[in-house]
Design an enzyme around this catalytic site. Structure first.
Site, PDB file in Angstrom:
ATOM      1  CG  ASP A 103      -3.306   4.573   1.650  1.00  0.00           C
ATOM      2  OD1 ASP A 103      -2.066   4.607   1.687  1.00  0.00           O
ATOM      3  OD2 ASP A 103      -3.984   3.694   2.200  1.00  0.00           O
ATOM      4  CG  ASP A 141       3.178   2.059   3.804  1.00  0.00           C
ATOM      5  OD1 ASP A 141       3.995   1.919   4.723  1.00  0.00           O
ATOM      6  OD2 ASP A 141       2.476   1.135   3.387  1.00  0.00           O
TER       7      ASP A 141
END
Ligand code: GLY
Length: 394
Positions: free
Chosen positions: A106, A173
């Site tokens: 992330d 993602d």
């Protein structure tokens, strides 16, 4: 989410899309200005049933989204209080760089929308240094045996269950996080950043995207030798289903990869994913959280999937050579944005702190029908893309 009518065709559209989108964008900025003093340095994680924020209690994958929203607002208005509120969050991002246990894939979501944004908007050298340090940490997650960036981290030598879960896994993602690597390549001229992003995207196209152009949320490899094993879900309904935010991450991510590389294969795969999403969304105003056609599936929509998808479709439309494709993806994006405005928009709701209701963070874990900071960020990005803005931090 049974009580909300979720049919696009039920919505009356009186004004032109650009007027609706401009007005919605102005409401977002007004809401942000009103909430900045209340939120302070905290980072929203998810909303309550009363549409108030619950905040992160430390570094978190969502910590960059308010920062990105503030930088977009600064870009639009030039108001220095937006920039100050964004730069004041720097210590939280420094904590991520200084502690390995806070870092996973992330880093792109976190640092593109904070350090890279700050560097772009202000030319601050320390912000650039932090962005490059984050790109280095992301590069270190590359697993050459399988050709992918590992998403999650085994937290310690004794945590075997987490190690089995995290090691050898790529997820949809991560496509959003590759922009940090392409940015670092352009900043430094070092090829490794671009090469790793390219290889990861090629592996994602081969393994996460199914032959019918739906997608797996995650894909598992043998961590020892990189042999591809199988697709699995984490936040979707089933391993074989299509989690709508995952499909949206992939559309936006491949369109973004094409914007950096001009590799036609990335544009083609973004278009295939978008075409499939168009069929799967059908007449829904807002995408359901998972496209599985199964009576056992809980019935929720995901406004964040709609926002990410809309932003990705505008990005895709802007790169298509064929005018018919440009029109098609813009029309689909407009439809999704209008669905969000008609069904989930909280920007005129007194007492609400965010922009969008009905986000599905993780339905199997019971987190749904809530405001989400990423839904809000991508809503604003999509509104801006709809109105012709093309300067973002990815
Ligand atoms: N990246 C985590 C999520 O989409 O929920």
């Amino acid at each position: 989410m049974n009580k909300v009518a979720n049919s696009y065709f039920a919505q009356e559209q009186a004004a032109s899309p650009s007027k609706r989108h401009q007005e919605a964008l102005e409401r977002c900025i007004a809401r942000l200005a009103e909430q900045m003093p209340v939120i302070g340095l905290r980072n929203p994680k998810i909303g309550t049933a009363q549409n108030r924020w619950i905040y992160c209690d430390g570094p978190d994958w969502v910590m960059g989204f308010l920062s990105g929203t503030l930088w977009l607002a600064y870009q639009l208005t030039g108001r220095s209080d937006f920039a100050r509120a964004a730069t004041a969050r720097r210590p939280g991002f420094r904590m991520v760089l200084e502690n390995r246990r806070y870092r996973d894939h992330d880093l792109g979501f976190q640092f593109s929308l904070s350090s890279v944004a700050e560097w772009q908007m202000t030319g601050d050298r320390e912000a650039r240094r932090m962005g490059l340090a984050a790109a280095d940490a992301l590069l270190g997650r590359f697993r050459p045996e399988g050709g992918y960036i590992q998403a999650w981290t085994a937290r310690g030598p004794d945590d075997r269950a987490q190690a089995r879960f995290a090691n050898g896994r790529m997820i949809a993602d991560t496509m959003q996080n590759l922009a940090l690597l392409y940015w670092a390549n352009r900043q430094t001229g070092i090829d490794d950043y671009r090469d790793v992003a390219d290889i990861h995207a090629e592996t994602a196209a081969r393994l996460l995207v199914r032959d019918d152009d739906t997608s797996f949320h995650t894909f598992l490899f043998d961590p020892a030798d990189g042999t591809p094993l199988r697709g699995e879900t984490h936040q979707g309904f089933a391993d074989g289903s299509c989690w709508s935010r995952g499909q949206a991450w992939l559309i936006h991510g491949f369109a973004q990869c094409h914007a950096y590389t001009r590799n036609a294969a990335f544009l083609a795969i973004a278009s295939r994913l978008a075409a499939r999403a168009e069929t799967l969304v059908g007449s829904q105003a807002v995408p359901v959280w998972d496209f599985a056609d199964d009576p056992a599936k809980p019935d929720h929509i995901d406004s964040s999937a709609g926002a990410v998808m809309a932003a990705g479709l505008y990005l895709l439309a802007g790169q298509c050579a064929d005018p018919a494709d440009r029109l098609r993806w813009r029309a689909f994006a407009d439809r999704l944005l209008d669905g969000l405005i008609a069904t989930c928009d909280l920007t005129a709701t007194e007492g609400a702190q965010g922009f969008l209701a009905h986000g599905a963070a993780h339905v199997p874990a019971g987190r749904h029908d809530a405001m989400l900071p990423y839904g809000d960020y991508y809503f604003m990005e999509a509104l801006m893309r709809s109105l012709g803005h093309n300067s973002f931090f990815w």
